[in-house]
Design a protein around this motif. Structure first.
Motif, mmCIF file in Angstrom:
data_model
loop_
_atom_site.group_PDB
_atom_site.id
_atom_site.type_symbol
_atom_site.label_atom_id
_atom_site.label_comp_id
_atom_site.label_asym_id
_atom_site.label_seq_id
_atom_site.Cartn_x
_atom_site.Cartn_y
_atom_site.Cartn_z
ATOM 1 N N ASP A 102 11.201 8.535 -12.838
ATOM 2 C CA ASP A 102 10.061 8.424 -13.750
ATOM 3 C C ASP A 102 8.771 8.897 -13.075
ATOM 4 O O ASP A 102 7.940 9.581 -13.685
ATOM 5 C CB ASP A 102 9.890 6.980 -14.229
ATOM 6 N N LEU A 103 8.610 8.519 -11.821
ATOM 7 C CA LEU A 103 7.411 8.926 -11.081
ATOM 8 C C LEU A 103 7.361 10.441 -10.910
ATOM 9 O O LEU A 103 6.292 11.058 -11.001
ATOM 10 C CB LEU A 103 7.386 8.244 -9.709
ATOM 11 N N ILE A 104 8.512 11.049 -10.651
ATOM 12 C CA ILE A 104 8.560 12.507 -10.506
ATOM 13 C C ILE A 104 8.132 13.177 -11.799
ATOM 14 O O ILE A 104 7.326 14.116 -11.808
ATOM 15 C CB ILE A 104 9.973 12.952 -10.096
ATOM 16 N N ARG A 105 8.690 12.710 -12.927
ATOM 17 C CA ARG A 105 8.330 13.298 -14.219
ATOM 18 C C ARG A 105 6.853 13.119 -14.516
ATOM 19 O O ARG A 105 6.179 14.047 -14.979
ATOM 20 C CB ARG A 105 9.186 12.683 -15.332
ATOM 21 N N GLU A 106 6.334 11.936 -14.257
ATOM 22 C CA GLU A 106 4.924 11.668 -14.530
ATOM 23 C C GLU A 106 4.027 12.501 -13.629
ATOM 24 O O GLU A 106 2.988 13.019 -14.060
ATOM 25 C CB GLU A 106 4.643 10.180 -14.339
ATOM 26 N N GLU A 119 0.823 -1.207 0.000
ATOM 27 C CA GLU A 119 0.000 0.000 0.000
ATOM 28 C C GLU A 119 0.862 1.264 0.000
ATOM 29 O O GLU A 119 0.526 2.265 -0.642
ATOM 30 C CB GLU A 119 -0.934 0.000 1.218
ATOM 31 N N SER A 120 1.987 1.228 0.712
ATOM 32 C CA SER A 120 2.881 2.390 0.730
ATOM 33 C C SER A 120 3.437 2.677 -0.657
ATOM 34 O O SER A 120 3.486 3.832 -1.109
ATOM 35 C CB SER A 120 4.028 2.141 1.722
ATOM 36 N N LEU A 121 3.872 1.633 -1.361
ATOM 37 C CA LEU A 121 4.422 1.831 -2.702
ATOM 38 C C LEU A 121 3.339 2.262 -3.685
ATOM 39 O O LEU A 121 3.586 3.090 -4.577
ATOM 40 C CB LEU A 121 5.096 0.542 -3.174
ATOM 41 N N ARG A 122 2.134 1.708 -3.523
ATOM 42 C CA ARG A 122 1.025 2.131 -4.400
ATOM 43 C C ARG A 122 0.716 3.608 -4.206
ATOM 44 O O ARG A 122 0.341 4.311 -5.150
ATOM 45 C CB ARG A 122 -0.225 1.314 -4.096
ATOM 46 N N SER A 123 0.862 4.101 -2.952
ATOM 47 C CA SER A 123 0.551 5.510 -2.687
ATOM 48 C C SER A 123 1.495 6.449 -3.419
ATOM 49 O O SER A 123 1.196 7.629 -3.619
ATOM 50 C CB SER A 123 0.617 5.789 -1.182
ATOM 51 N N LEU A 124 2.657 5.922 -3.847
ATOM 52 C CA LEU A 124 3.610 6.728 -4.619
ATOM 53 C C LEU A 124 3.272 6.757 -6.098
ATOM 54 O O LEU A 124 3.924 7.471 -6.866
ATOM 55 C CB LEU A 124 5.027 6.182 -4.437
ATOM 56 N N GLY A 125 2.276 5.980 -6.491
ATOM 57 C CA GLY A 125 1.893 5.950 -7.894
ATOM 58 C C GLY A 125 2.447 4.771 -8.651
ATOM 59 O O GLY A 125 2.314 4.706 -9.881
ATOM 60 N N LEU A 126 3.080 3.819 -7.982
ATOM 61 C CA LEU A 126 3.613 2.647 -8.669
ATOM 62 C C LEU A 126 2.479 1.735 -9.097
ATOM 63 O O LEU A 126 1.482 1.579 -8.392
ATOM 64 C CB LEU A 126 4.558 1.862 -7.759
ATOM 65 N N SER A 127 2.670 1.123 -10.244
ATOM 66 C CA SER A 127 1.736 0.090 -10.672
ATOM 67 C C SER A 127 1.963 -1.155 -9.830
ATOM 68 O O SER A 127 3.015 -1.316 -9.190
ATOM 69 C CB SER A 127 1.955 -0.240 -12.150
ATOM 70 N N LEU A 128 0.981 -2.077 -9.817
ATOM 71 C CA LEU A 128 1.141 -3.309 -9.047
ATOM 72 C C LEU A 128 2.314 -4.136 -9.563
ATOM 73 O O LEU A 128 2.996 -4.815 -8.791
ATOM 74 C CB LEU A 128 -0.156 -4.115 -9.088
ATOM 75 N N ARG A 129 2.558 -4.049 -10.872
ATOM 76 C CA ARG A 129 3.696 -4.784 -11.442
ATOM 77 C C ARG A 129 5.006 -4.247 -10.868
ATOM 78 O O ARG A 129 5.891 -5.006 -10.469
ATOM 79 C CB ARG A 129 3.682 -4.649 -12.955
ATOM 80 N N ASP A 130 5.136 -2.893 -10.809
ATOM 81 C CA ASP A 130 6.351 -2.297 -10.262
ATOM 82 C C ASP A 130 6.466 -2.538 -8.762
ATOM 83 O O ASP A 130 7.574 -2.672 -8.232
ATOM 84 C CB ASP A 130 6.379 -0.793 -10.552
ATOM 85 N N PHE A 158 16.626 -4.748 -7.931
ATOM 86 C CA PHE A 158 15.786 -3.623 -8.347
ATOM 87 C C PHE A 158 16.369 -2.313 -7.817
ATOM 88 O O PHE A 158 16.644 -2.170 -6.626
ATOM 89 C CB PHE A 158 14.374 -3.812 -7.808
ATOM 90 N N ALA A 159 16.591 -1.353 -8.720
ATOM 91 C CA ALA A 159 17.125 -0.031 -8.342
ATOM 92 C C ALA A 159 15.984 0.985 -8.364
ATOM 93 O O ALA A 159 15.413 1.251 -9.422
ATOM 94 C CB ALA A 159 18.225 0.382 -9.306
ATOM 95 N N PRO A 160 15.631 1.546 -7.225
ATOM 96 C CA PRO A 160 14.481 2.452 -7.176
ATOM 97 C C PRO A 160 14.736 3.825 -7.789
ATOM 98 O O PRO A 160 13.802 4.533 -8.132
ATOM 99 C CB PRO A 160 14.213 2.582 -5.676
ATOM 100 N N GLY A 161 16.007 4.202 -7.936
ATOM 101 C CA GLY A 161 16.307 5.570 -8.383
ATOM 102 C C GLY A 161 15.653 5.935 -9.695
ATOM 103 O O GLY A 161 14.978 6.963 -9.816
ATOM 104 N N ALA A 162 15.837 5.094 -10.718
ATOM 105 C CA ALA A 162 15.277 5.391 -12.039
ATOM 106 C C ALA A 162 13.761 5.432 -11.994
ATOM 107 O O ALA A 162 13.123 6.284 -12.624
ATOM 108 C CB ALA A 162 15.754 4.351 -13.051
ATOM 109 N N LEU A 163 13.168 4.505 -11.233
ATOM 110 C CA LEU A 163 11.714 4.469 -11.142
ATOM 111 C C LEU A 163 11.180 5.717 -10.452
ATOM 112 O O LEU A 163 10.181 6.298 -10.870
ATOM 113 C CB LEU A 163 11.273 3.217 -10.386
#
Length: 332
Positions: free
Chosen positions: A80-84, A51-62, A72-77
């Motif tokens: 991407d979330l910031i830009r989106e 739920e915490s990761l979903r609150s950041l806008g991540l898809s369930l796959r991510d 898994f490196a969170p930096g790039a993701l």
């Protein structure tokens, strides 16, 4: 802990918990004798992670990748979330602005709403011809809010379109003065110039007070346009600024014409002549400025200007003397 209890404590519905299980995100550790799902403390902690990761806008796959992939490196993701998120905020802000403008236009029905939407889209077109047609339509009877026209004129680079937009704003009258005045403080010099030129075309008394304030503006271009506009409106307090334009050689012919028009009243004529003579005295060492001031004095009627020209006809600067003598002959 059974699924109902987990749902109550976590705030995640039982249906969503089953969906998580189907995706392999959160699998209950065991089953009861009756076959019911049974969640351990570790399972519940994983639900909160999801739920915490979903609150950041991540898809369930991510979310699954973030929790299960050791590499898994969170930096790039996150980038991407910031830009989106920025893109989404910009889009929502644009939509909110458009809705507010449509509301400000006071549409009487859906036909007015659709017309306003079409004109707002046309004002943002890449085609100058389309923008010009939209400006002309907005100046007639189309429900387009003043704020949209102000934003368009302050951003417009095409001279023809800018003229149409200024005309449309002039139809709005006093309502356009305040939003245009904000453009005088813009960081861009071009935007400041567009703002003062648009103010200059608003009818009286909508912009006269704002133009008077602009006489003391830090930007010389703003001061110049304000002085010329006030002179055209017959505002005598623009005289010192108009005289300075003549000294500077910036729009000096227009400034001299404005002074000539302001000098139609005898009292004004003497005051303008005195201002020109004072500036001639202080402009020693500036021959070009003295010649322009003398030429402006020729167009000022009245005995004060005549006396000054008589003195100047004997000036050491031959060009000044000849200009003054020619002016006296014209007045003869």
């Amino acid at each position: 802990m059974l699924i109902g209890e987990v749902a109550r404590r976590s705030g995640v519905s039982a249906r969503m918990l089953r969906h998580y299980e189907a995706l392999g995100l959160v699998r209950p550790t065991g089953r009861t004798d009756g076959g019911y799902r049974e969640y351990a403390d570790e399972d519940v902690r994983r639900i909160f992670h999801v739920e915490s990761l979903r609150s950041l806008g991540l898809s369930l796959r991510d979310v699954g990748r973030a929790l299960d992939d050791p590499g898994f490196a969170p930096g790039a993701l996150v980038d991407d979330l910031i830009r989106e998120t920025r893109r989404r905020i910009a889009a929502e802000t644009e939509l909110l602005t458009r809705l507010r403008r449509i509301d400000a236009a006071g549409p009487a029905g859906w036909e007015d709403v659709l017309q306003a939407v079409a004109l707002l889209q046309a004002l943002g077109s890449t085609s100058p011809r389309t923008r010009q047609r939209a400006a002309l339509a907005a100046g007639e009877d189309a429900p387009v809010p003043v704020e949209a026209l102000v934003e368009a004129v302050l951003a417009e680079r095409d001279a023809v379109v800018a003229g149409a937009l200024r005309w449309a704003l002039a139809q709005a009258g006093e309502e356009a003065a305040a939003p245009l005045a904000k453009g005088l403080d813009a960081p861009s010099a071009r935007v400041r110039e567009r703002a003062v030129r648009s103010l200059a075309e608003l009818p009286e008394p909508a912009a006269t007070a704002l133009l008077r304030d602009a006489l003391d503006h830090a930007d010389p271009v703003v001061r110049r346009h304000a002085a010329l506009a006030l002179g055209a409106r017959g505002a005598g307090d623009a005289v010192p600024s108009l005289v300075e334009l003549i000294v500077e050689g910036a729009n000096d012919a227009d400034a001299a014409d404005s002074l000539g028009a302001l000098a139609a009243e005898p009292a004004s004529a003497d005051r303008i002549a005195a201002a020109l003579v004072d500036r001639l005295t202080s402009a020693a060492g500036q021959p070009a400025a003295r010649r322009r001031l003398t030429q402006a004095l020729v167009d000022i009627p009245g005995p004060a200007a005549t006396a000054a020209l008589t003195t100047l006809s004997r000036d050491e600067d031959r060009a000044v003397a000849l200009t003054a003598a020619y002016g006296l002959r014209l007045r003869g």
